[in-house]
Design a protein around this motif. Structure first.
Motif, PDB file in Angstrom:
ATOM      1  N   VAL A  95       0.841  -1.197   0.000  1.00 33.78           N
ATOM      2  CA  VAL A  95       0.000   0.000   0.000  1.00 33.78           C
ATOM      3  C   VAL A  95       0.881   1.254   0.000  1.00 33.78           C
ATOM      4  O   VAL A  95       0.625   2.215  -0.740  1.00 33.78           O
ATOM      5  N   TYR A  96       1.913   1.230   0.825  1.00 33.92           N
ATOM      6  CA  TYR A  96       2.867   2.343   0.913  1.00 33.92           C
ATOM      7  C   TYR A  96       3.445   2.676  -0.464  1.00 33.92           C
ATOM      8  O   TYR A  96       3.450   3.845  -0.893  1.00 33.92           O
ATOM      9  N   CYS A  97       3.905   1.676  -1.159  1.00 36.31           N
ATOM     10  CA  CYS A  97       4.513   1.896  -2.471  1.00 36.31           C
ATOM     11  C   CYS A  97       3.480   2.345  -3.500  1.00 36.31           C
ATOM     12  O   CYS A  97       3.769   3.207  -4.339  1.00 36.31           O
ATOM     13  N   GLU A  98       2.290   1.779  -3.430  1.00 36.24           N
ATOM     14  CA  GLU A  98       1.251   2.153  -4.387  1.00 36.24           C
ATOM     15  C   GLU A  98       0.831   3.606  -4.207  1.00 36.24           C
ATOM     16  O   GLU A  98       0.614   4.335  -5.190  1.00 36.24           O
ATOM     17  N   VAL A  99       0.713   4.058  -2.962  1.00 39.13           N
ATOM     18  CA  VAL A  99       0.352   5.456  -2.723  1.00 39.13           C
ATOM     19  C   VAL A  99       1.436   6.383  -3.261  1.00 39.13           C
ATOM     20  O   VAL A  99       1.142   7.377  -3.940  1.00 39.13           O
ATOM     21  N   ALA A 151       9.150   2.334  -6.693  1.00 38.79           N
ATOM     22  CA  ALA A 151       7.795   2.609  -7.159  1.00 38.79           C
ATOM     23  C   ALA A 151       7.714   4.006  -7.773  1.00 38.79           C
ATOM     24  O   ALA A 151       7.083   4.203  -8.825  1.00 38.79           O
ATOM     25  N   ILE A 152       8.350   4.967  -7.147  1.00 38.28           N
ATOM     26  CA  ILE A 152       8.361   6.340  -7.675  1.00 38.28           C
ATOM     27  C   ILE A 152       9.097   6.393  -9.008  1.00 38.28           C
ATOM     28  O   ILE A 152       8.622   6.989  -9.986  1.00 38.28           O
ATOM     29  N   ARG A 153      10.247   5.763  -9.065  1.00 35.67           N
ATOM     30  CA  ARG A 153      11.059   5.825 -10.288  1.00 35.67           C
ATOM     31  C   ARG A 153      10.405   5.089 -11.459  1.00 35.67           C
ATOM     32  O   ARG A 153      10.772   5.317 -12.619  1.00 35.67           O
ATOM     33  N   SER A 154       9.429   4.250 -11.190  1.00 37.84           N
ATOM     34  CA  SER A 154       8.729   3.589 -12.290  1.00 37.84           C
ATOM     35  C   SER A 154       7.857   4.572 -13.077  1.00 37.84           C
ATOM     36  O   SER A 154       7.460   4.280 -14.216  1.00 37.84           O
TER      37      SER A 154
END
Length: 418
Positions: free
Chosen positions: A187-191, A239-242
């Motif tokens: 959830v943390y990464c998805e947000v 996740a952000i860098r994607s």
């Protein structure tokens, strides 16, 4: 020079300060500095929009009821769900407005940090909100005002899924479950991915502060959790860098952003920097942060500090600037001196405090200790009115102590800038 000419000149200076140039181009990491696209150094100076998107008990005068969901529960017991939701709507609308952002810019600040709760970007019910768009609906206008007045924005996930601290500041359940739960990490990464995708093309956003003050010092197994701190932050970074390769990402230290020993001295990303916090120490005590910064050769930024005396603010600001550590003091406003802006607690607020911090351990106790509901509801809405910029006082001594300008009020309006 005549008095009239001097006044005119002063107004021109003020208008120039308020109409700062909008941010042009992304900031990036270059050694121990942040630089803009021309290569000019950018040194962070500003404030936190604390209490707005993650309310804390002390900002309401509460001593026992400290975190957002505890406050929300107490208000619902006090005045009911409908009146509580009405309060939160008014509070959010009033606490940060264009007037506040224009004022911050007029002090000579160049940045703001926006602490937020992850539930603003999920479909969890939280403080009257129920939509994964709530966060963008609240933050986007502020980003737009910051663009108008030339401020950069740091987005700070103050409350992570499962909790990253294990205390009141992360609105958790008393333990940093984020580090031991694969589900909460997902959830943390998805947000963070949703946030980064939304702001990927916006240079007003300075960067992403991945988690606030992880792993409190009193958590029994903090040493084991410290080993998980960087791996979990790396997951969010990936996740952000994607979806976003341009914005700065900030890693936090353990134990209230104060312990960087668990982090590698080999940065894992070209646009990575670090963020520290320090409260209630001698004003020259930042040698540990400087030592880590020099090892990694990346910027170190004081995301939070404050809650002290004016003399301390003056000395600590000088210490940070001499050490090349940018800063955002905490918070922008509170109901007593020692901040950019100060507002009053409303009449009848003592009754609210007595109930919220009093015995609510049973339905019987709630019924017997609840004060007049109409008076309490009126006090809540008055709190929301009192925190609006027009009702706040400027703490000039505070601004002078941290080396900022004291704007003349009322501020000139700036509208429809291209």
């Amino acid at each position: 020079m005549s008095a009239r000419l001097r006044l005119f000149g002063a107004l021109l200076i003020l208008v120039g300060a308020v109409q700062a140039a909008p941010a042009v181009g992304f900031l990036r990491v270059k050694g121990p500095d942040l630089v803009d696209e021309s290569g000019a150094k950018f040194f962070i100076r500003g404030t936190n929009l604390g209490n707005w998107l993650n309310p804390e008990g002390y900002m309401f005068g509460f001593k026992k009821t400290t975190s957002a969901h505890f406050i929300d529960e107490a208000f619902r017991q006090l005045v009911g769900p409908e009146q509580t939701d009405a309060f939160w709507r008014a509070f959010r609308a009033n606490y940060v407005t264009e007037d506040d952002i224009r004022f911050i810019a007029a002090t000579g600040s160049n940045s703001i940090r926006i602490p937020f709760h992850y539930k603003l970007f999920t479909n969890d019910t939280w403080l009257g909100g129920r939509s994964s768009k709530d966060g963008f609906d609240l933050i986007d206008p502020v980003v737009g005002w910051c663009r108008t007045y030339g401020l950069r924005v740091i987005l700070d996930m103050h409350c992570c899924p499962g909790g990253q601290t294990g205390d009141n500041i992360d609105d958790s359940y008393g333990y940093p479950w984020l580090f031991t739960s694969e589900h909460e990490q997902a959830v943390y990464c998805e947000v963070w991915k949703r946030i980064a995708q939304h702001y990927a093309k916006d240079p007003t956003i300075l960067g992403y502060d991945l988690m606030n003050e992880p792993i409190a010092h009193h958590v029994p197994d903090k040493d084991a959790l410290n080993k998980l701190l960087e791996p979990v932050q790396k997951k969010a970074l990936a996740a952000i860098r994607s979806v976003d390769h341009r914005h700065v990402v900030m890693f936090a230290g353990a134990q209230w952003n104060g312990n960087f020993a668990p982090l590698s001295t080999t940065p894992c990303d070209d646009n990575l920097m670090y963020t520290c916090h320090r409260y209630w120490t001698k004003p020259d005590f930042i040698q540990d942060f400087v030592a880590f910064r020099d090892k990694v050769n990346r910027p170190m930024y004081m995301g939070e500090t404050g809650h002290n005396k004016y003399e301390w603010y003056r000395a600590f600001t000088q210490t940070m600037e001499k050490a090349n550590i940018g800063w955002t003091y905490w918070p922008v406003k509170k109901p007593r001196d020692g901040s950019w802006l100060v507002f009053d607690l409303p009449e009848g607020w003592d009754a609210v405090v007595n109930f919220v911090d009093g015995d609510r351990s049973s339905y019987k106790a709630i019924r017997e200790n609840r004060p007049d509901k109409e008076a309490a509801a009126a006090a809540l809405l008055q709190y929301a009115a009192n925190c609006r910029f027009a009702s706040c006082r400027t703490d000039a001594a505070y601004l002078e102590a941290v080396g900022l300008k004291v704007p003349v009020r009322p501020l000139p309006a700036v509208r429809d800038r291209k």
